[in-house]
Design a protein around this motif. Sequence first.
Motif, PDB file in Angstrom:
ATOM      1  N   GLU A  45       0.852  -1.208   0.010  1.00  0.00           N
ATOM      2  CA  GLU A  45       0.081  -0.092   0.065  1.00  0.00           C
ATOM      3  C   GLU A  45       0.727   1.383   0.093  1.00  0.00           C
ATOM      4  O   GLU A  45       0.604   2.465  -0.539  1.00  0.00           O
ATOM      5  CB  GLU A  45      -1.006  -0.037   1.278  1.00  0.00           C
ATOM      6  N   ALA A  46       1.969   1.099   0.616  1.00  0.00           N
ATOM      7  CA  ALA A  46       3.102   2.449   0.479  1.00  0.00           C
ATOM      8  C   ALA A  46       3.322   2.880  -0.972  1.00  0.00           C
ATOM      9  O   ALA A  46       3.874   3.854  -1.004  1.00  0.00           O
ATOM     10  CB  ALA A  46       4.307   2.117   1.439  1.00  0.00           C
ATOM     11  N   THR A  47       3.461   1.944  -1.649  1.00  0.00           N
ATOM     12  CA  THR A  47       4.170   2.282  -3.281  1.00  0.00           C
ATOM     13  C   THR A  47       3.308   2.108  -4.218  1.00  0.00           C
ATOM     14  O   THR A  47       3.396   2.748  -5.138  1.00  0.00           O
ATOM     15  CB  THR A  47       5.412   1.590  -2.985  1.00  0.00           C
ATOM     16  N   VAL A  48       2.418   1.034  -4.004  1.00  0.00           N
ATOM     17  CA  VAL A  48       1.673   0.618  -5.377  1.00  0.00           C
ATOM     18  C   VAL A  48       0.908   1.915  -5.904  1.00  0.00           C
ATOM     19  O   VAL A  48       1.050   2.080  -7.120  1.00  0.00           O
ATOM     20  CB  VAL A  48       0.411  -0.446  -5.117  1.00  0.00           C
ATOM     21  N   GLY A  49       0.144   2.748  -5.238  1.00  0.00           N
ATOM     22  CA  GLY A  49      -0.667   3.912  -5.796  1.00  0.00           C
ATOM     23  C   GLY A  49       0.352   4.751  -6.466  1.00  0.00           C
ATOM     24  O   GLY A  49      -0.225   5.350  -7.559  1.00  0.00           O
TER      25      GLY A  49
END
Length: 316
Positions: A45-49
């Motif tokens: 969740e910290a990087t995929v967006g």
Amino acid sequence: MLEEVERWLADRSWSAADRPLDQLLDRKRAAGTTVSVVLPALDEEATVGAIVEVIRRELVEGLPVPLVDELVVIDSGSSDATAEVAAKAGAHVVHRDDILPRIPALPGKGEVLWRSLLATTGDVVCFVDADLRDFSAAFVSGIVGPLLTEPDVQFVKAMYDRPLGDAPGQGGRVTELVARPLLNLHWPQLAGFVQPLGGEYAVRRSLLERLPFPVGYGVELGLLVDALHTVGLDALAQVDVGVRLHRHQDGQALGRMAAAIYRTAQLRLSRGHLVRPELTQFERGPEGFVPRTYPVDTEERPPMREVEEYTRRHAA
């Protein structure tokens, strides 16, 4: 280094800047080629967006022809908000277990990549890891580029610098300690690949559907070796996309990765079976070192064109 590899390095190693985006769009429009980008994701969740947003902003929206036709995140059972973040950023999110439910899913990255062929339709499939930081759209356009401009190229790996903390070029420890020695010793034609285990590569669907997929960490090495034997070295290429920043794993996780990669190589060398497909590691406890034994990935998925659901969909 083999003379063949030296020639290959000169003919099949490029920079992302060698193919401007407008050139790629012209070639894509003329050929009618479609491109799918797949991000396998587990608790990212910290990087995929941010990755999804960059791809949508620079390679989908506001272009005369989108370079990327499908942007799919395959969630392999995240316990965080990976799926929600990816969907909000504009990706089509599919859960691993909803793809080919007839076959129970196995844990592992290769399993997700294999199933993604049933969740996408593009003529070219581009895989990108979901833990990258400071992501550049060149990671996609760079490796897709040769597949749009070079008819004989079928498989393109990204190459890049991999810093480890503040030390430049020290990332990729399993590559240097395990994969590179294996390739140089047993598949010297592949010795020219800078990042043979890198998670960013683009492949023509017509090749991917012919290859078996190791379900775990061995998938990158397995696909590369099998592609060499299937289409030959001149159909493979690599593109420099700059610097890759991502989360680094601890030494024990790297040990398990190394064991899976060695097993993948061993299977391709002998097509036999490991006597003991397990790896024992040690952790210090209050009373001394404690052994922990982990299974080494021993499963592989068959070429996708042998799967009934896939062949039925493509025959329709």
